[in-house]
Design a protein around this motif. Sequence first.
Motif, short mmCIF file in Angstrom:
data_model
loop_
_atom_site.label_atom_id
_atom_site.label_comp_id
_atom_site.label_asym_id
_atom_site.label_seq_id
_atom_site.Cartn_x
_atom_site.Cartn_y
_atom_site.Cartn_z
N LEU A 269 0.83 -1.20 0.00
CA LEU A 269 0.00 0.00 0.00
C LEU A 269 0.87 1.26 0.00
N ILE A 270 1.96 1.23 0.73
CA ILE A 270 2.87 2.37 0.74
C ILE A 270 3.47 2.59 -0.66
N GLU A 271 3.84 1.50 -1.33
CA GLU A 271 4.39 1.62 -2.68
C GLU A 271 3.36 2.19 -3.64
N ARG A 272 2.10 1.77 -3.52
CA ARG A 272 1.05 2.29 -4.38
C ARG A 272 0.80 3.77 -4.10
N ARG A 273 0.83 4.15 -2.83
CA ARG A 273 0.68 5.55 -2.47
C ARG A 273 1.78 6.40 -3.10
N ALA A 336 1.69 4.65 9.70
CA ALA A 336 2.26 4.89 8.37
C ALA A 336 1.63 6.12 7.70
N ASP A 337 0.85 6.87 8.47
CA ASP A 337 0.18 8.09 8.02
C ASP A 337 -0.78 7.87 6.85
N PHE A 338 -1.47 6.75 6.90
CA PHE A 338 -2.62 6.55 6.04
C PHE A 338 -3.86 7.05 6.77
N GLN A 339 -4.75 7.66 6.01
CA GLN A 339 -6.11 7.87 6.50
C GLN A 339 -6.85 6.55 6.35
N VAL A 340 -7.64 6.16 7.37
CA VAL A 340 -8.40 4.91 7.28
C VAL A 340 -9.88 5.24 7.11
N HIS A 341 -10.46 4.64 6.09
CA HIS A 341 -11.85 4.85 5.68
C HIS A 341 -12.54 3.50 5.87
N ILE A 342 -13.37 3.38 6.92
CA ILE A 342 -13.93 2.08 7.29
C ILE A 342 -15.42 2.01 6.96
N HIS A 343 -15.81 0.99 6.21
CA HIS A 343 -17.22 0.67 6.00
C HIS A 343 -17.72 0.06 7.31
N ALA A 344 -18.57 0.80 8.03
CA ALA A 344 -19.12 0.35 9.30
C ALA A 344 -20.58 0.72 9.32
N GLU A 358 -9.49 4.27 18.54
CA GLU A 358 -9.06 4.64 19.89
C GLU A 358 -7.74 3.94 20.24
N HIS A 359 -7.61 2.69 19.82
CA HIS A 359 -6.36 1.97 20.06
C HIS A 359 -5.21 2.63 19.31
N ALA A 360 -5.46 3.03 18.06
CA ALA A 360 -4.41 3.70 17.28
C ALA A 360 -3.96 4.98 17.96
N VAL A 361 -4.91 5.75 18.48
CA VAL A 361 -4.57 7.01 19.17
C VAL A 361 -3.78 6.73 20.43
N SER A 362 -4.16 5.68 21.15
CA SER A 362 -3.46 5.38 22.40
C SER A 362 -2.02 4.96 22.16
N VAL A 363 -1.76 4.31 21.04
CA VAL A 363 -0.40 3.84 20.73
C VAL A 363 0.40 4.91 20.00
N ASN A 364 -0.22 5.56 19.01
CA ASN A 364 0.50 6.47 18.13
C ASN A 364 0.40 7.94 18.53
N GLY A 365 -0.55 8.26 19.41
CA GLY A 365 -0.87 9.67 19.63
C GLY A 365 -1.77 10.15 18.51
N ARG A 366 -2.15 11.41 18.57
CA ARG A 366 -3.04 11.96 17.55
C ARG A 366 -2.20 12.49 16.39
N ARG A 367 -2.27 11.80 15.26
CA ARG A 367 -1.43 12.12 14.11
C ARG A 367 -2.17 12.94 13.05
N GLY A 368 -3.46 13.22 13.30
CA GLY A 368 -4.21 14.06 12.38
C GLY A 368 -4.49 13.44 11.03
N ASN A 369 -4.70 12.12 11.01
CA ASN A 369 -4.89 11.43 9.73
C ASN A 369 -6.34 11.40 9.24
N ARG A 370 -7.23 12.01 9.97
CA ARG A 370 -8.61 12.24 9.52
C ARG A 370 -9.35 10.95 9.17
N HIS A 371 -9.33 10.00 10.08
CA HIS A 371 -10.04 8.74 9.87
C HIS A 371 -11.55 8.98 9.84
#
Length: 542
Positions: A269-273, A336-344, A358-371
């Motif tokens: 995914l990083i290579e495609r980005r 990896a600074d991807f925005q995550v777009h989840i079908h929920a 919430e788990h991502a924020v607790s581990v990574n901090g708030r990275r502003g990736n606009r999930h």
Amino acid sequence: MAELLLTNAHVYGDGAWQTGVDAIAIRDGVIVGLGSSAELAGLVPAAEVVDLDGGWVLPGFQDAHVHPVQAGLEMNACNLADGQNLDDYVDTVAAYALAHPEPGWIVGGGWSMDAFPGGVPTAEVLDRIVPDRPVFLPNRDHHSAWVNTAALELAGITAGTPDPTDGRIERNDRGEPTGALHEGAMELVRRHVPRPSDDDIARALQTAQAHLHSLGITGWQDALVGEGLGMPDVLDAYLAAQRAGTLTAAVVGALWWDRERGDDQIADLIERRERAAAAGFDASTVKIMQDGVCETFTAAVVEPYLDRHGQPTDNHGLSFIEAADLARYVQLLDAADFQVHIHALGDRAVADSLDAIEHAVSVNGRRGNRHHLAHVQIVRPEDVPRFAELDVTANAQPLWACLDDQMADLTLPFLSAAAREQQYVFRSLADAGTRVAFGSDWPVSSADPLLGMHVAVNRVAAGSDAEPLLAGQNLTVVEAIEAYTRGSAFVSRRDESTGILAVGMAADLAVLDADIVSIDSHEIGAVRVTRTYAAGRPVHTL
């Protein structure tokens, strides 16, 4: 010096029509002046002056969740999207088969479940029209497919074929397949369908782009870029259009997360980005599909679905990814600074997705990736405030928030009492401080933002005499406009250059034939787009 001066207009800004502003000056795709026609004609002489005939100018609409290439492929094939009932579908398939007598598959799609008894089509109907050629027609939401006997036989699907773990074969009381395939079961037939050519995909993109521009849409987030749900990978088509200058819309591509692979795909995914970025295309979003849809009982819900007698079953829908795995994937993508777009769509999928972020924020901090979470059909009251707390955008499809036949006949009777009261809770989310973005999920439903806004404000479909669906969950007209402009611009990371009409912002404009802010809200669906400008370029004129 402006290149273009638009005059005789009403210009929107900050929730109202701007006083003393009836002209817009544009140069190099950017707004360089807002004011009266007399002021701008003297200050910024233009090479071209266009009289908008008193049109009402909004920022260009942006669709936060759409599948344009899939829609374009269907528009260019056996397109059922304009049909209203079974007779319409029969006529369309018959006409298409007659016009395309060459051997091979008949493909297309766009049918609606509410056109069939119990929401389920049968092979028998298709067999009467096309007995000797395989037919594969996904429905509007692409969670089910209608096939004929020739297709079932070619795929070797019989009474002895087991349901896949992520899908279901519709059967009669003898266990024999009847012609409808849900979720992963569609792949049993789809793997035999010829793939569209590169030319087919390129033509579909242009077909879809022209349609979206005609609706005032100047940008979108493509919610499936990769091989998933039977879609071909469209990244190269976007990159080719970007290089050729034929991609007139501003597009973000959400790269598809293959739920069969796990976290080893992140490097790909990083290579495609990076490859997309080199071509000037934004593919820094990843789309994860967490559950299905309520109509096929595959949306992941907390309380079980009911049977046709209103009694609880043991079916809680499908979680395509285990909650612990989802949390790990989202945390790694966020790092990896991807925005995550989840079908929920179901309330259990929403809760699991919020837990993952919430788990991502607790581990990574708030990275502003606009999930953001897409669809959010059912949201438990205790999860409503979590959107704002976690800075998660609700990416909603407002056209669905009404009591249409699909909702009345195929959804509400099978949901728990609690879930029925938590359908598309736009007002609750907005009051809790949630940022809301709007999209269409086209070709699942119409891409027309004005029809979507009509439902968001009235909770009734345009032209319908049904009762409102949870009337207290409506938005104001201004809030609906903001969701299709600023909200979607934020999700696509374009809020510093578009989403509002101001000097220095992109000249992305939708010109309407009526005052959408002040008219009776039940007339919103009748308003039409007369002109669309994308980066100052006219891309649609009625």
